[in-house]
Design an enzyme around this catalytic site. Structure first.
Site, short mmCIF file in Angstrom:
data_model
loop_
_atom_site.label_atom_id
_atom_site.label_comp_id
_atom_site.label_asym_id
_atom_site.label_seq_id
_atom_site.Cartn_x
_atom_site.Cartn_y
_atom_site.Cartn_z
N HIS A 1 -30.09 -51.58 37.51
CA HIS A 1 -31.52 -51.83 37.48
C HIS A 1 -31.91 -52.70 36.28
O HIS A 1 -32.67 -53.65 36.41
CB HIS A 1 -32.27 -50.49 37.44
CG HIS A 1 -31.74 -49.52 36.43
ND1 HIS A 1 -30.40 -49.23 36.29
CD2 HIS A 1 -32.35 -48.79 35.46
CE1 HIS A 1 -30.22 -48.36 35.32
NE2 HIS A 1 -31.40 -48.08 34.79
N LYS B 1 -28.30 -51.69 24.78
CA LYS B 1 -29.25 -52.48 25.57
C LYS B 1 -29.32 -53.91 25.04
O LYS B 1 -29.49 -54.86 25.79
CB LYS B 1 -30.65 -51.86 25.50
CG LYS B 1 -30.77 -50.55 26.25
CD LYS B 1 -32.22 -50.09 26.23
CE LYS B 1 -32.40 -48.81 27.01
NZ LYS B 1 -33.81 -48.34 26.96
N TYR C 1 -28.24 -40.22 33.14
CA TYR C 1 -28.01 -39.68 34.47
C TYR C 1 -26.80 -40.31 35.18
O TYR C 1 -26.57 -40.02 36.36
CB TYR C 1 -29.27 -39.87 35.33
CG TYR C 1 -30.47 -39.12 34.79
CD1 TYR C 1 -30.65 -37.77 35.07
CD2 TYR C 1 -31.42 -39.76 34.00
CE1 TYR C 1 -31.75 -37.07 34.57
CE2 TYR C 1 -32.52 -39.07 33.49
CZ TYR C 1 -32.68 -37.73 33.79
OH TYR C 1 -33.76 -37.04 33.29
N ASN D 1 -31.55 -48.54 20.94
CA ASN D 1 -30.25 -48.50 21.60
C ASN D 1 -29.53 -49.85 21.52
O ASN D 1 -29.87 -50.78 22.26
CB ASN D 1 -30.49 -48.10 23.07
CG ASN D 1 -29.22 -47.98 23.87
OD1 ASN D 1 -28.16 -48.44 23.46
ND2 ASN D 1 -29.33 -47.36 25.03
N ASP E 1 -38.37 -50.12 30.03
CA ASP E 1 -38.63 -48.72 30.34
C ASP E 1 -37.98 -48.43 31.69
O ASP E 1 -38.11 -49.23 32.62
CB ASP E 1 -40.14 -48.45 30.39
CG ASP E 1 -40.40 -46.97 30.23
OD1 ASP E 1 -39.83 -46.36 29.31
OD2 ASP E 1 -41.15 -46.41 31.04
N LYS F 1 -20.99 -51.82 36.00
CA LYS F 1 -22.29 -51.13 36.08
C LYS F 1 -23.41 -52.11 35.73
O LYS F 1 -24.40 -52.21 36.43
CB LYS F 1 -22.33 -49.91 35.15
CG LYS F 1 -23.68 -49.22 35.21
CD LYS F 1 -23.97 -48.24 34.11
CE LYS F 1 -25.47 -48.09 33.96
NZ LYS F 1 -25.89 -47.22 32.87
P1 IMP Z 1 -35.16 -45.52 28.87
O1 IMP Z 1 -36.47 -46.02 29.37
O2 IMP Z 1 -34.08 -46.56 28.87
O3 IMP Z 1 -35.26 -44.77 27.57
O4 IMP Z 1 -34.63 -44.46 29.92
C1 IMP Z 1 -35.42 -43.38 30.38
C2 IMP Z 1 -34.51 -42.28 30.90
O5 IMP Z 1 -33.72 -42.75 31.97
C3 IMP Z 1 -33.53 -41.71 29.86
O6 IMP Z 1 -33.41 -40.33 30.12
C4 IMP Z 1 -32.25 -42.44 30.15
O7 IMP Z 1 -31.11 -41.65 29.81
C5 IMP Z 1 -32.34 -42.64 31.65
N1 IMP Z 1 -31.68 -43.89 32.02
C6 IMP Z 1 -32.17 -45.14 31.87
N2 IMP Z 1 -31.27 -46.06 32.27
C7 IMP Z 1 -30.20 -45.34 32.68
C8 IMP Z 1 -28.92 -45.72 33.19
O8 IMP Z 1 -28.57 -46.89 33.34
N3 IMP Z 1 -28.09 -44.70 33.49
C9 IMP Z 1 -28.41 -43.41 33.32
N4 IMP Z 1 -29.57 -42.99 32.86
C10 IMP Z 1 -30.45 -43.95 32.54
#
Ligand code: IMP
Length: 184
Positions: free
Chosen positions: A167, A13, A143, A10, A67, A162
């Protein structure tokens, strides 16, 4: 300036990490899908992922991975570390349908950024509290449309706002402090 590799598919990020590490490290993307161990602990998943990505790099450039997940109180933390799988299978709209009937719709986004350089593995956690609501807004990803914080969903906020309270931003800020301290 030294280089730090962000193992992620991504590019958004990577841009976010650049903002926090500006002047300390050059952030380059490694488009690498690190091995995700099955665990209920984001820190363990991220730490093992960073070590795997460092090995895969085959040199001595330090690596970070992150993660993240959405933890819904009234669902005992579900989908948590399984958020990605649940987004792909159920989808965000159906997660909202699950949450809609709950008495407690409070939720948190949590993120762990892990750093690995072959000698040291460190993890940095960040979280933001909110409430699940019916989808609103066109921005963001994942989300964001159902996560409300301070009266707005993450999908209704601009990226800068944002990122400033997200987080991931909070975890990246801790990483940046640690890296700056380590170099001094
Ligand atoms: P990842 O670890 O960043 O791949 O995120 C894991 C899951 O959480 C995925 O389904 C992402 O779409 C969701 N996610 C992670 N960060 C965010 C955010 O900032 N906003 C909305 N969904 C998030």
């Amino acid at each position: 300036m030294r280089t730090l590799r962000f193992a992620t598919t991504n590019p958004g990020k990577v841009r976010e990490a650049e903002e926090y590490l500006d002047g300390v490290y050059d952030v380059e993307q490694h488009d690498y899908d690190y091995v995700e161990v099955q665990s209920s602990d984001l820190a363990e998943i991220a730490a093992r992922g960073a070590e795997d990505a460092f090995e895969a790099g085959g040199d001595d450039v330090p690596v970070i991975v992150d993660d993240a997940g959405l933890f819904v109180r009234g669902l005992d933390g579900f989908p948590g570390p399984y958020s990605s799988y649940v987004e792909d299978t159920l989808g965000v709209e159906r997660v909202w349908q699950l949450a809609e009937g709950l008495d407690d719709r409070r939720a948190a986004f949590r993120c762990v950024v892990a750093f690995a350089d072959g000698d040291t593995t460190e993890t940095f956690a960040g979280s933001v509290q909110g409430t699940l609501v019916a989808p609103r807004g066109d921005g963001g990803f994942g989300y964001d449309p159902i996560f409300e914080h301070g009266g707005e969903t993450f999908a209704e906020m601009g990226t800068d706002r944002k990122n400033a309270l997200s987080h991931r931003g909070r975890a990246l800020a801790k990483l940046a402090d640690w890296l700056a301290e380590r170099r001094s």
